[in-house]
Write a protein that holds these residues in place. Structure first.
Motif, PDB file in Angstrom:
ATOM      1  N   THR A 164     -23.788  54.532 -30.414  1.00  0.00           N
ATOM      2  CA  THR A 164     -22.954  55.732 -30.314  1.00  0.00           C
ATOM      3  C   THR A 164     -23.798  56.908 -29.836  1.00  0.00           C
ATOM      4  OG1 THR A 164     -23.382  56.540 -32.578  1.00  0.00           O
ATOM      5  CG2 THR A 164     -21.611  54.924 -32.300  1.00  0.00           C
ATOM      6  N   LYS A 165     -23.106  57.891 -29.273  1.00  0.00           N
ATOM      7  CA  LYS A 165     -23.745  59.154 -28.928  1.00  0.00           C
ATOM      8  C   LYS A 165     -22.805  60.283 -29.338  1.00  0.00           C
ATOM      9  CE  LYS A 165     -25.394  62.079 -25.139  1.00  0.00           C
ATOM     10  NZ  LYS A 165     -25.579  62.219 -23.672  1.00  0.00           N
ATOM     11  N   ASN A 166     -23.296  61.157 -30.197  1.00  0.00           N
ATOM     12  CA  ASN A 166     -22.529  62.313 -30.671  1.00  0.00           C
ATOM     13  C   ASN A 166     -21.155  61.917 -31.200  1.00  0.00           C
ATOM     14  OD1 ASN A 166     -24.684  63.981 -29.949  1.00  0.00           O
ATOM     15  ND2 ASN A 166     -23.884  64.287 -27.876  1.00  0.00           N
ATOM     16  N   GLY A 167     -21.128  60.840 -31.980  1.00  0.00           N
ATOM     17  CA  GLY A 167     -19.912  60.431 -32.659  1.00  0.00           C
ATOM     18  C   GLY A 167     -18.980  59.548 -31.867  1.00  0.00           C
ATOM     19  N   THR A 168     -19.350  59.182 -30.640  1.00  0.00           N
ATOM     20  CA  THR A 168     -18.489  58.351 -29.802  1.00  0.00           C
ATOM     21  C   THR A 168     -19.217  57.071 -29.421  1.00  0.00           C
ATOM     22  OG1 THR A 168     -17.429  60.323 -28.863  1.00  0.00           O
ATOM     23  CG2 THR A 168     -17.174  58.260 -27.651  1.00  0.00           C
ATOM     24  N   ILE A 169     -18.514  55.958 -29.438  1.00  0.00           N
ATOM     25  CA  ILE A 169     -19.138  54.684 -29.077  1.00  0.00           C
ATOM     26  C   ILE A 169     -19.512  54.675 -27.602  1.00  0.00           C
ATOM     27  CG2 ILE A 169     -18.711  52.224 -28.758  1.00  0.00           C
ATOM     28  CD1 ILE A 169     -17.273  52.124 -31.316  1.00  0.00           C
ATOM     29  N   VAL A 170     -20.757  54.317 -27.330  1.00  0.00           N
ATOM     30  CA  VAL A 170     -21.257  54.197 -25.957  1.00  0.00           C
ATOM     31  C   VAL A 170     -20.900  52.832 -25.395  1.00  0.00           C
ATOM     32  CG1 VAL A 170     -23.344  54.037 -24.566  1.00  0.00           C
ATOM     33  CG2 VAL A 170     -23.120  55.844 -26.283  1.00  0.00           C
ATOM     34  N   GLY A 171     -21.101  51.784 -26.204  1.00  0.00           N
ATOM     35  CA  GLY A 171     -20.814  50.433 -25.745  1.00  0.00           C
ATOM     36  C   GLY A 171     -21.226  49.409 -26.774  1.00  0.00           C
ATOM     37  N   THR A 172     -20.868  48.171 -26.522  1.00  0.00           N
ATOM     38  CA  THR A 172     -21.212  47.054 -27.402  1.00  0.00           C
ATOM     39  C   THR A 172     -21.834  45.950 -26.568  1.00  0.00           C
ATOM     40  OG1 THR A 172     -19.039  46.022 -27.142  1.00  0.00           O
ATOM     41  CG2 THR A 172     -19.297  47.588 -28.960  1.00  0.00           C
ATOM     42  N   VAL A 173     -22.555  45.071 -27.234  1.00  0.00           N
ATOM     43  CA  VAL A 173     -23.174  43.950 -26.536  1.00  0.00           C
ATOM     44  C   VAL A 173     -23.255  42.773 -27.503  1.00  0.00           C
ATOM     45  CG1 VAL A 173     -25.480  44.816 -27.096  1.00  0.00           C
ATOM     46  CG2 VAL A 173     -25.188  43.145 -25.242  1.00  0.00           C
ATOM     47  N   CYS A 174     -22.837  41.599 -27.053  1.00  0.00           N
ATOM     48  CA  CYS A 174     -22.819  40.392 -27.896  1.00  0.00           C
ATOM     49  C   CYS A 174     -24.168  39.687 -27.838  1.00  0.00           C
ATOM     50  CB  CYS A 174     -21.704  39.447 -27.454  1.00  0.00           C
ATOM     51  SG  CYS A 174     -20.051  40.098 -27.652  1.00  0.00           S
ATOM     52  N   VAL A 175     -25.092  40.133 -28.655  1.00  0.00           N
ATOM     53  CA  VAL A 175     -26.416  39.501 -28.634  1.00  0.00           C
ATOM     54  C   VAL A 175     -26.931  39.188 -30.030  1.00  0.00           C
ATOM     55  CG1 VAL A 175     -27.133  40.538 -26.450  1.00  0.00           C
ATOM     56  CG2 VAL A 175     -27.566  41.757 -28.588  1.00  0.00           C
ATOM     57  N   VAL A 176     -26.115  39.366 -31.051  1.00  0.00           N
ATOM     58  CA  VAL A 176     -26.596  39.155 -32.421  1.00  0.00           C
ATOM     59  C   VAL A 176     -27.132  37.743 -32.609  1.00  0.00           C
ATOM     60  CG1 VAL A 176     -25.930  39.105 -34.855  1.00  0.00           C
ATOM     61  CG2 VAL A 176     -25.059  40.906 -33.365  1.00  0.00           C
ATOM     62  N   LYS A 177     -26.407  36.741 -32.080  1.00  0.00           N
ATOM     63  CA  LYS A 177     -26.833  35.358 -32.257  1.00  0.00           C
ATOM     64  C   LYS A 177     -28.132  35.052 -31.530  1.00  0.00           C
ATOM     65  CE  LYS A 177     -22.287  33.301 -33.105  1.00  0.00           C
ATOM     66  NZ  LYS A 177     -21.273  32.323 -32.638  1.00  0.00           N
ATOM     67  N   GLU A 178     -28.477  35.874 -30.546  1.00  0.00           N
ATOM     68  CA  GLU A 178     -29.694  35.620 -29.770  1.00  0.00           C
ATOM     69  C   GLU A 178     -30.950  35.999 -30.545  1.00  0.00           C
ATOM     70  OE1 GLU A 178     -29.446  37.624 -26.059  1.00  0.00           O
ATOM     71  OE2 GLU A 178     -27.441  36.868 -25.587  1.00  0.00           O
ATOM     72  N   ILE A 179     -30.806  36.803 -31.582  1.00  0.00           N
ATOM     73  CA  ILE A 179     -31.968  37.295 -32.319  1.00  0.00           C
ATOM     74  C   ILE A 179     -32.125  36.512 -33.612  1.00  0.00           C
ATOM     75  CG2 ILE A 179     -32.961  39.295 -33.484  1.00  0.00           C
ATOM     76  CD1 ILE A 179     -31.743  41.052 -31.432  1.00  0.00           C
ATOM     77  N   LYS A 180     -33.311  36.008 -33.834  1.00  0.00           N
ATOM     78  CA  LYS A 180     -33.598  35.180 -35.003  1.00  0.00           C
ATOM     79  C   LYS A 180     -34.300  36.016 -36.076  1.00  0.00           C
ATOM     80  CE  LYS A 180     -32.137  31.783 -32.461  1.00  0.00           C
ATOM     81  NZ  LYS A 180     -30.772  31.261 -32.662  1.00  0.00           N
ATOM     82  N   GLY A 181     -33.937  35.765 -37.319  1.00  0.00           N
ATOM     83  CA  GLY A 181     -34.605  36.431 -38.428  1.00  0.00           C
ATOM     84  C   GLY A 181     -34.000  37.779 -38.771  1.00  0.00           C
ATOM     85  N   SER A 182     -34.550  38.412 -39.806  1.00  0.00           N
ATOM     86  CA  SER A 182     -34.057  39.712 -40.270  1.00  0.00           C
ATOM     87  C   SER A 182     -34.329  40.796 -39.238  1.00  0.00           C
ATOM     88  CB  SER A 182     -34.744  40.087 -41.590  1.00  0.00           C
ATOM     89  OG  SER A 182     -34.446  39.148 -42.595  1.00  0.00           O
ATOM     90  N   LEU A 183     -33.411  41.750 -39.156  1.00  0.00           N
ATOM     91  CA  LEU A 183     -33.515  42.846 -38.203  1.00  0.00           C
ATOM     92  C   LEU A 183     -33.734  44.160 -38.924  1.00  0.00           C
ATOM     93  CD1 LEU A 183     -30.584  41.823 -35.847  1.00  0.00           C
ATOM     94  CD2 LEU A 183     -33.008  41.761 -35.283  1.00  0.00           C
ATOM     95  N   PHE A 184     -34.739  44.904 -38.471  1.00  0.00           N
ATOM     96  CA  PHE A 184     -35.063  46.185 -39.077  1.00  0.00           C
ATOM     97  C   PHE A 184     -34.623  47.324 -38.158  1.00  0.00           C
ATOM     98  CE2 PHE A 184     -37.674  43.310 -41.372  1.00  0.00           C
ATOM     99  CZ  PHE A 184     -38.012  43.909 -42.574  1.00  0.00           C
ATOM    100  N   PRO A 185     -33.886  48.308 -38.685  1.00  0.00           N
ATOM    101  CA  PRO A 185     -33.614  49.507 -37.891  1.00  0.00           C
ATOM    102  C   PRO A 185     -34.933  50.093 -37.408  1.00  0.00           C
ATOM    103  CG  PRO A 185     -32.321  49.519 -39.906  1.00  0.00           C
ATOM    104  CD  PRO A 185     -33.296  48.387 -40.029  1.00  0.00           C
ATOM    105  N   THR A 186     -35.002  50.440 -36.136  1.00  0.00           N
ATOM    106  CA  THR A 186     -36.272  50.852 -35.538  1.00  0.00           C
ATOM    107  C   THR A 186     -36.090  52.070 -34.644  1.00  0.00           C
ATOM    108  OG1 THR A 186     -36.983  48.529 -35.531  1.00  0.00           O
ATOM    109  CG2 THR A 186     -38.240  50.056 -34.149  1.00  0.00           C
ATOM    110  N   VAL A 187     -37.089  52.955 -34.697  1.00  0.00           N
ATOM    111  CA  VAL A 187     -37.098  54.161 -33.873  1.00  0.00           C
ATOM    112  C   VAL A 187     -38.410  54.199 -33.102  1.00  0.00           C
ATOM    113  CG1 VAL A 187     -37.065  56.673 -33.879  1.00  0.00           C
ATOM    114  CG2 VAL A 187     -35.645  55.410 -35.499  1.00  0.00           C
TER     115      VAL A 187
END
Length: 479
Positions: free
Chosen positions: A188-211
């Motif tokens: 999202t940007k400034n409260g509005t969705i920018v886009g989505t992408v179907c890639v969750v299954k492509e990533i293995k293991g736990s995911l950490f929010p990252t900056v």
């Protein structure tokens, strides 16, 4: 639901009289234990389904697992600033959250506020594995992805980005989330969705929010939910649930099948008056709805003693326990002949609870000493005896830790126990599952198994399907 070994209700038609008696006692015992466990589920001391699914969510940044030489994390562990002059592409300042994104929910989401875009605005938000190389932008390495501010590109697992959304800079609020239902990442940007992408299954293991920050004076503040998001997450969640509901509603089910399931539920629990109204309504539709026998419903088993089961349910739900016990002794003495059975115990508990409900405390004490005291030393009963006794210690027992005993759901447990016990006396009933659950509930259990299987295929990600929530929502039906 508790997993109790269930014996056949009439496992041997050629048993002796004594053998039949023993078999009935075994049935009574197994059914009683099942409902005794259900009675415990209301206790505040029992873990709830929600507690079982709780996961610790990120609350701050991990100052240990970061590229510390290129950034400064404030003492609040929520603000990050790039303090170096980047000379190389790998001079990235990266920091992860202190915990991975929770997976046992519909959505996970966090935001960053860009306080200063710095010299080049090379800020990124995304998700990475714990072993991620902390000198690389999220999305530049396998099993990571990131939405970058300087070009608006999405990077997923390699150094080449793809056009995705707008750039972002000083004053913008950008968010990253995971939709476990659709297996998508969204930004999202400034409260509005920018886009989505179907890639969750492509990533293995736990995911950490990252900056990540990558040029002089770039500074961002991270919001893990400590304050209100710029993006309306609750509304987005509601929309996602609506999508799921609409998908379900698109499934075509012949009216006679759905009516048959509802009718079996009403029959099973003895809601005779509601059943009669339901049948009348089904005949008045255009065209009338007929329930074909070949659908697999054997009504003879669940029509058994319908009027008597209805009467007993009404008495128990009205708190008239003495009258219910009296009727049972007249109609089905074998159910209450064992004074220390779970069925008798639940009836006596409910009688005690009803006395407390109306403020007859002295009578409740006398009744407890006479009836509940018999169960104190028996395994499996003492905790509920103590909870019942504890009701006397509170001026407002309904607001106490044992207040669950005064809820309508406890009356329903007792009514369901008696209903199942009566069904078990039907010589045509083949097994205890027929006494315990309607066809509708069996279908819901199958649905639960399918949902668990699908969740397992998705790496145990997403919300769990809780059967109790569905069944309890149907308990409001009243004759």
């Amino acid at each position: 639901m508790s997993s109790i070994k269930m014996n056949s209700c009439n496992s041997n038609n050629g048993e002796s009289k004594n053998g039949t008696s023993n078999s009935l006692a075994s049935v009574n015992h197994d059914l009683g234990l099942y409902f005794l466990e259900l009675a415990r589920l209301g206790s505040a001391k029992a873990p709830t389904e929600m507690e079982e699914d709780e996961e610790e969510a990120p609350k701050e940044l991990n100052t240990i697992n970061s590229s510390g030489g290129f950034l400064f994390v404030a003492t609040d562990k929520l603000s990050v600033k790039y303090t170096s002059v980047n000379l190389h592409g790998h001079d990235v300042g990266v920091v992860q959250a202190n915990k991975p994104a929770p997976v046992k929910r519909l959505l996970y989401y966090f935001e960053i506020y860009v306080k200063d875009a710095g010299a080049k605005g090379q800020i990124a938000i995304g998700f990475t594995q714990e072993s991620f190389k902390m000198r690389r932008q999220p999305g530049w390495e396998a099993n990571s992805f990131g939405y970058h501010g300087d070009d608006g590109f999405l990077y997923r697992g390699h150094g080449k980005g793809e056009a995705f959304g707008p750039t972002y800079t000083t004053g913008d609020t950008v968010g990253g989330g995971i939709n476990y239902a659709s297996q998508e990442f969204f930004f999202t940007k400034n409260g509005t969705i920018v886009g989505t992408v179907c890639v969750v299954k492509e990533i293995k293991g736990s995911l950490f929010p990252t900056v990540a920050v990558h040029s002089l004076n770039e500074e961002v503040h991270v919001n893990f939910g400590q304050k209100k998001f710029a993006f309306d997450l609750k509304e987005y969640e509601a929309q996602e649930r609506l999508k799921q509901q609409m998908t379900i509603e698109k499934i075509s089910l012949p009216p006679n099948i759905s009516y048959g399931l509802v009718r079996s539920y009403l029959l099973h629990y003895g809601y005779e008056d509601t059943l009669n109204s339901f049948d009348l309504a089904s005949k008045s539709t255009v065209p009338p709805i007929y329930i074909a026998k070949e659908n697999g419903f054997d009504e003879q088993d669940i029509v058994y003693a319908l009027n008597q089961r209805k009467t007993l349910r009404q008495l128990i739900r009205n708190g008239e326990i003495d009258a219910a016990i009296s009727k049972l002794r007249d109609w089905y003495p074998q159910i209450v002949q064992e004074e220390k059975s779970a069925t008798c115990f639940l009836l006596h508990c409910q009688k005690f609870i009803e006395l407390v409900r109306v403020g007859a405390l002295e009578e409740a004490v006398k009744y407890g000493r006479m009836e509940l005291a018999k169960f104190v030393e028996l395994d499996g009963f003492n905790d509920l005896v103590q909870d019942c006794g504890a009701l006397l210690a509170y001026e407002r027992p309904q607001e106490s830790s044992v207040g669950y005993l005064l809820e309508e759901s406890q009356r329903d447990v007792v009514a369901d126990t008696v209903n199942a016990m009566i069904l078990s006396t039907n010589p045509n009933m083949k097994d205890l599952q027929g006494c315990l659950h309607s066809y509708l509930e069996k279908l819901l259990r199958q649905l639960t198994a399918c949902c668990l299987e699908r969740r397992s295929a998705n790496g145990d990600q997403g919300e769990a399907f809780h059967l109790h929530r569905v069944l309890n929502s149907g308990k409001d039906i009243k004759s």
